[in-house]
Structures are given as structure tokens and as C-alpha cells.
Design a protein around this motif. Structure first.
Motif, PDB file in Angstrom:
ATOM      1  N   ASN A  78       0.825  -1.214   0.000  1.00  0.00           N
ATOM      2  CA  ASN A  78       0.000   0.000   0.000  1.00  0.00           C
ATOM      3  C   ASN A  78       0.858   1.262   0.000  1.00  0.00           C
ATOM      4  OD1 ASN A  78      -3.025  -0.961   0.653  1.00  0.00           O
ATOM      5  ND2 ASN A  78      -1.589  -2.249   1.797  1.00  0.00           N
ATOM      6  N   THR A  79       2.036   1.194  -0.620  1.00  0.00           N
ATOM      7  CA  THR A  79       2.929   2.354  -0.643  1.00  0.00           C
ATOM      8  C   THR A  79       2.352   3.511  -1.459  1.00  0.00           C
ATOM      9  OG1 THR A  79       4.095   1.303  -2.509  1.00  0.00           O
ATOM     10  CG2 THR A  79       5.038   1.015  -0.295  1.00  0.00           C
ATOM     11  N   LYS A  80       1.481   3.211  -2.400  1.00  0.00           N
ATOM     12  CA  LYS A  80       0.883   4.269  -3.219  1.00  0.00           C
ATOM     13  C   LYS A  80      -0.382   4.838  -2.597  1.00  0.00           C
ATOM     14  CE  LYS A  80       2.749   2.418  -7.548  1.00  0.00           C
ATOM     15  NZ  LYS A  80       2.435   1.918  -8.910  1.00  0.00           N
ATOM     16  N   SER A  81      -0.805   4.236  -1.502  1.00  0.00           N
ATOM     17  CA  SER A  81      -1.985   4.743  -0.802  1.00  0.00           C
ATOM     18  C   SER A  81      -1.566   5.817   0.200  1.00  0.00           C
ATOM     19  CB  SER A  81      -2.698   3.598  -0.071  1.00  0.00           C
ATOM     20  OG  SER A  81      -3.058   2.567  -0.973  1.00  0.00           O
ATOM     21  N   SER A  82      -2.561   6.396   0.856  1.00  0.00           N
ATOM     22  CA  SER A  82      -2.268   7.425   1.849  1.00  0.00           C
ATOM     23  C   SER A  82      -1.609   6.811   3.081  1.00  0.00           C
ATOM     24  CB  SER A  82      -3.558   8.140   2.255  1.00  0.00           C
ATOM     25  OG  SER A  82      -4.428   7.242   2.932  1.00  0.00           O
ATOM     26  N   ARG A  83      -1.048   7.683   3.910  1.00  0.00           N
ATOM     27  CA  ARG A  83      -0.396   7.225   5.128  1.00  0.00           C
ATOM     28  C   ARG A  83      -1.384   6.480   6.025  1.00  0.00           C
ATOM     29  NH1 ARG A  83       1.342   8.249  10.330  1.00  0.00           N
ATOM     30  NH2 ARG A  83       3.587   8.476  10.635  1.00  0.00           N
ATOM     31  N   GLU A  84      -2.617   6.984   6.095  1.00  0.00           N
ATOM     32  CA  GLU A  84      -3.626   6.374   6.960  1.00  0.00           C
ATOM     33  C   GLU A  84      -3.988   4.971   6.495  1.00  0.00           C
ATOM     34  OE1 GLU A  84      -3.758   9.417   5.736  1.00  0.00           O
ATOM     35  OE2 GLU A  84      -3.352  10.530   7.596  1.00  0.00           O
ATOM     36  N   VAL A  85      -4.168   4.807   5.178  1.00  0.00           N
ATOM     37  CA  VAL A  85      -4.521   3.489   4.635  1.00  0.00           C
ATOM     38  C   VAL A  85      -3.390   2.498   4.871  1.00  0.00           C
ATOM     39  CG1 VAL A  85      -4.989   2.202   2.511  1.00  0.00           C
ATOM     40  CG2 VAL A  85      -6.112   4.406   2.908  1.00  0.00           C
ATOM     41  N   MET A  86      -2.164   2.927   4.634  1.00  0.00           N
ATOM     42  CA  MET A  86      -1.007   2.059   4.842  1.00  0.00           C
ATOM     43  C   MET A  86      -0.903   1.635   6.301  1.00  0.00           C
ATOM     44  SD  MET A  86       2.963   2.895   3.882  1.00  0.00           S
ATOM     45  CE  MET A  86       4.269   1.675   4.118  1.00  0.00           C
ATOM     46  N   GLN A  87      -1.139   2.579   7.203  1.00  0.00           N
ATOM     47  CA  GLN A  87      -1.038   2.276   8.624  1.00  0.00           C
ATOM     48  C   GLN A  87      -2.165   1.339   9.064  1.00  0.00           C
ATOM     49  OE1 GLN A  87      -0.030   5.683  10.848  1.00  0.00           O
ATOM     50  NE2 GLN A  87      -0.216   4.698  12.852  1.00  0.00           N
ATOM     51  N   GLU A  88      -3.358   1.508   8.513  1.00  0.00           N
ATOM     52  CA  GLU A  88      -4.473   0.630   8.850  1.00  0.00           C
ATOM     53  C   GLU A  88      -4.197  -0.803   8.423  1.00  0.00           C
ATOM     54  OE1 GLU A  88      -8.002   2.196   7.157  1.00  0.00           O
ATOM     55  OE2 GLU A  88      -8.132   3.915   8.521  1.00  0.00           O
ATOM     56  N   GLU A  89      -3.621  -0.979   7.221  1.00  0.00           N
ATOM     57  CA  GLU A  89      -3.285  -2.323   6.745  1.00  0.00           C
ATOM     58  C   GLU A  89      -2.228  -2.966   7.637  1.00  0.00           C
ATOM     59  OE1 GLU A  89      -4.517  -4.219   4.300  1.00  0.00           O
ATOM     60  OE2 GLU A  89      -6.081  -2.702   4.036  1.00  0.00           O
ATOM     61  N   ILE A  90      -1.248  -2.173   8.049  1.00  0.00           N
ATOM     62  CA  ILE A  90      -0.203  -2.688   8.933  1.00  0.00           C
ATOM     63  C   ILE A  90      -0.783  -3.081  10.282  1.00  0.00           C
ATOM     64  CG2 ILE A  90       1.812  -1.965  10.290  1.00  0.00           C
ATOM     65  CD1 ILE A  90       2.802  -0.471   7.832  1.00  0.00           C
ATOM     66  N   GLU A  91      -1.666  -2.260  10.825  1.00  0.00           N
ATOM     67  CA  GLU A  91      -2.270  -2.558  12.130  1.00  0.00           C
ATOM     68  C   GLU A  91      -3.137  -3.809  12.067  1.00  0.00           C
ATOM     69  OE1 GLU A  91      -4.341   0.967  13.143  1.00  0.00           O
ATOM     70  OE2 GLU A  91      -2.543   2.053  13.816  1.00  0.00           O
ATOM     71  N   GLU A  92      -3.886  -3.965  10.982  1.00  0.00           N
ATOM     72  CA  GLU A  92      -4.726  -5.159  10.831  1.00  0.00           C
ATOM     73  C   GLU A  92      -3.877  -6.421  10.752  1.00  0.00           C
ATOM     74  OE1 GLU A  92      -8.034  -7.024   7.726  1.00  0.00           O
ATOM     75  OE2 GLU A  92      -7.488  -4.898   7.602  1.00  0.00           O
ATOM     76  N   THR A  93      -2.808  -6.358   9.962  1.00  0.00           N
ATOM     77  CA  THR A  93      -1.901  -7.507   9.873  1.00  0.00           C
ATOM     78  C   THR A  93      -1.212  -7.750  11.212  1.00  0.00           C
ATOM     79  OG1 THR A  93      -1.486  -7.000   7.544  1.00  0.00           O
ATOM     80  CG2 THR A  93       0.059  -8.492   8.629  1.00  0.00           C
ATOM     81  N   GLY A  94      -0.875  -6.683  11.918  1.00  0.00           N
ATOM     82  CA  GLY A  94      -0.225  -6.820  13.223  1.00  0.00           C
ATOM     83  C   GLY A  94      -1.110  -7.538  14.227  1.00  0.00           C
ATOM     84  N   ARG A  95      -2.416  -7.268  14.216  1.00  0.00           N
ATOM     85  CA  ARG A  95      -3.336  -7.956  15.128  1.00  0.00           C
ATOM     86  C   ARG A  95      -3.393  -9.446  14.816  1.00  0.00           C
ATOM     87  NH1 ARG A  95      -6.244  -3.002  14.556  1.00  0.00           N
ATOM     88  NH2 ARG A  95      -7.397  -3.842  12.779  1.00  0.00           N
ATOM     89  N   ARG A  96      -3.402  -9.766  13.515  1.00  0.00           N
ATOM     90  CA  ARG A  96      -3.431 -11.179  13.127  1.00  0.00           C
ATOM     91  C   ARG A  96      -2.134 -11.872  13.521  1.00  0.00           C
ATOM     92  NH1 ARG A  96      -1.259 -13.503   8.953  1.00  0.00           N
ATOM     93  NH2 ARG A  96      -0.997 -11.548   7.812  1.00  0.00           N
ATOM     94  N   VAL A  97      -1.014 -11.198  13.314  1.00  0.00           N
ATOM     95  CA  VAL A  97       0.281 -11.767  13.673  1.00  0.00           C
ATOM     96  C   VAL A  97       0.384 -11.981  15.181  1.00  0.00           C
ATOM     97  CG1 VAL A  97       2.740 -11.197  13.841  1.00  0.00           C
ATOM     98  CG2 VAL A  97       1.556 -10.959  11.654  1.00  0.00           C
ATOM     99  N   ALA A  98      -0.113 -11.018  15.958  1.00  0.00           N
ATOM    100  CA  ALA A  98      -0.066 -11.147  17.420  1.00  0.00           C
ATOM    101  C   ALA A  98      -0.827 -12.387  17.876  1.00  0.00           C
ATOM    102  CB  ALA A  98      -0.648  -9.898  18.069  1.00  0.00           C
ATOM    103  N   HIS A  99      -1.945 -12.667  17.212  1.00  0.00           N
ATOM    104  CA  HIS A  99      -2.712 -13.872  17.554  1.00  0.00           C
ATOM    105  C   HIS A  99      -1.953 -15.132  17.157  1.00  0.00           C
ATOM    106  CE1 HIS A  99      -6.131 -16.536  18.131  1.00  0.00           C
ATOM    107  NE2 HIS A  99      -5.949 -16.986  16.901  1.00  0.00           N
TER     108      HIS A  99
END
Length: 210
Positions: A78-99
Motif C-alpha cells: 500500500n505504498t501508493k496509498s495514503s499514510r492512513e490506509v497504509m497504517q491501517e493495513e499494517i495494524e490489521e496484519t499486526g493484530r493477526r500476527v499477534a494472535h
């Protein structure tokens, strides 16, 4: 060892099974925790970004590299997306990884064999299994007491069942609880570290950090 198992009777078998599962979980996490967040991965990804060398092939390779690689891959897609979209994708993946750190995914429904929740359950249940064996031993002791006199062999076997199962329950429970607490604390620390590195990646991509 066989003589101890025979002296402890059949109630010790659930504790033996629990100990094997506990050792499997402990060994698995001691091995995999070193592979969760490689120290040099952020600098490598940073070089890709600076050189404009981020390709779908590299992102796919990064996703298979480690848990931290999965988080970085989510951001790089999501490098071509906005900072907010990129951060949301990272946070969502981070929650899955934490589990998945606490409960890794294995084939054939065997995830419970390496789950931290299973280790915590063993730590909690093992003393109760030992107490159950103690009760069985006490029943055998009282069963050996007769008006005409008790059998020394039966009394000795009942005492062995009671004491060995109590000891085995504690032997399994104490290390399991120690490692469960240690792994939970380390998992939380690793998740925090990955979140911090992911924030740095977002800042690098959007030119906020060199």
C-alpha cells in the motif's frame, strides 16, 4: 522410570501426556521466537524503498520470511496509498500476527499442540490431575483397610499412587506456568517492537524519516 510409573498407577498417564505436550510447546516457542522479528529486516526493506526496488516478487518473499516480514509486506503493498490506509493495513496484519504468535497455525488441526493457551491450561490443570491421583491413592488405602487387618502391599501401593501423582502434578505445573508467563511477556514485547518498526517503515515510505 518404569518402576515409578507402575508405582504411580494409571492416574499418572494424563500427567505424562500433559508433560509431553508442555515440552513440545516450550521447545517450539524457544525456537520460533528468534525468528519472529529479525533485527536487520527493517534496514533491508529500507534499502529496497530508497532504491525503488520494491517488486511484487520481493513483497511475496518478504511475507514468507517472518512475522515481521508479513507486517512489512502489508505496508509495502500500500505504498501508493495514503499514510492512513497504509497504517491501517499494517495494524490489521499486526493484530493477526499477534494472535498467530500465541497460537501458530498448523495443518490437520494440530495448532493446540503449540498454542500458548494450551500451555497455560496445562499449568492450571496439572495440579488438579495430581490431586485426582492423590484421591485415587487414598481410596486404595482405605480399601486396603479391613477389620481383619490391611495388606501392607496394598497400603504401600495406595501411598505410592497418592504421593507420586501429587509430585508429578507439581513437576508439570511449575515449569509450564513459568514458561507460559515468560512467553506471554516476550510475545507482548515482540509485538510492541514490530509495531515500532512498522511505524518507522511508514515514515520512511512517506519521506518522514531517512
Amino acid at each position: 522410570v518404569l518402576s515409578i510409573i507402575q508405582a504411580a498407577g494409571w492416574p499418572i498417564w494424563p500427567l505424562i501426556i500433559a508433560s509431553v505436550i508442555s515440552l513440545t510447546i516450550i521447545g517450539w516457542h524457544l525456537w520460533t521466537f528468534n525468528l519472529i522479528a529479525p533485527k536487520d529486516l527493517l534496514s533491508q526493506v529500507q534499502q529496497w524503498v530508497k532504491q525503488g526496488a520494491v517488486t511484487p516478487e520481493k513483497v511475496a518473499q518478504l511475507e514468507k520470511h517472518s512475522y515481521l516480514g508479513q507486517i512489512f509486506a502489508a505496508g509495502l503493498r500500500n505504498t501508493k496509498s495514503s499514510r492512513e490506509v497504509m497504517q491501517e493495513e499494517i495494524e490489521e496484519t499486526g493484530r493477526r500476527v499477534a494472535h498467530e504468535i500465541e497460537q501458530p497455525r498448523l495443518k490437520y488441526g494440530l495448532s493446540f499442540l503449540v498454542s500458548l493457551n494450551t500451555l497455560g491450561t496445562i499449568a492450571s490443570v496439572s495440579p488438579l490431575l495430581g490431586l485426582f491421583g492423590t484421591v485415587i491413592g487414598m481410596v486404595e488405602i482405605f480399601g486396603a483397610l479391613r477389620p481383619s487387618g490391611g495388606s501392607p502391599a496394598e497400603l504401600a501401593h495406595g501411598i505410592s499412587v497418592a504421593l507420586y501423582n501429587t509430585a508429578m502434578g507439581l513437576i508439570v505445573a511449575i515449569p509450564s506456568m513459568i514458561f507460559y508467563r515468560y512467553f506471554r511477556a516476550r510475545a507482548e514485547a515482540l509485538v510492541l517492537e514490530m509495531e515500532q518498526q512498522a511505524i518507522k517503515l511508514v515514515q520512511i515510505v512517506h519521506g518522514e524519516r531517512k
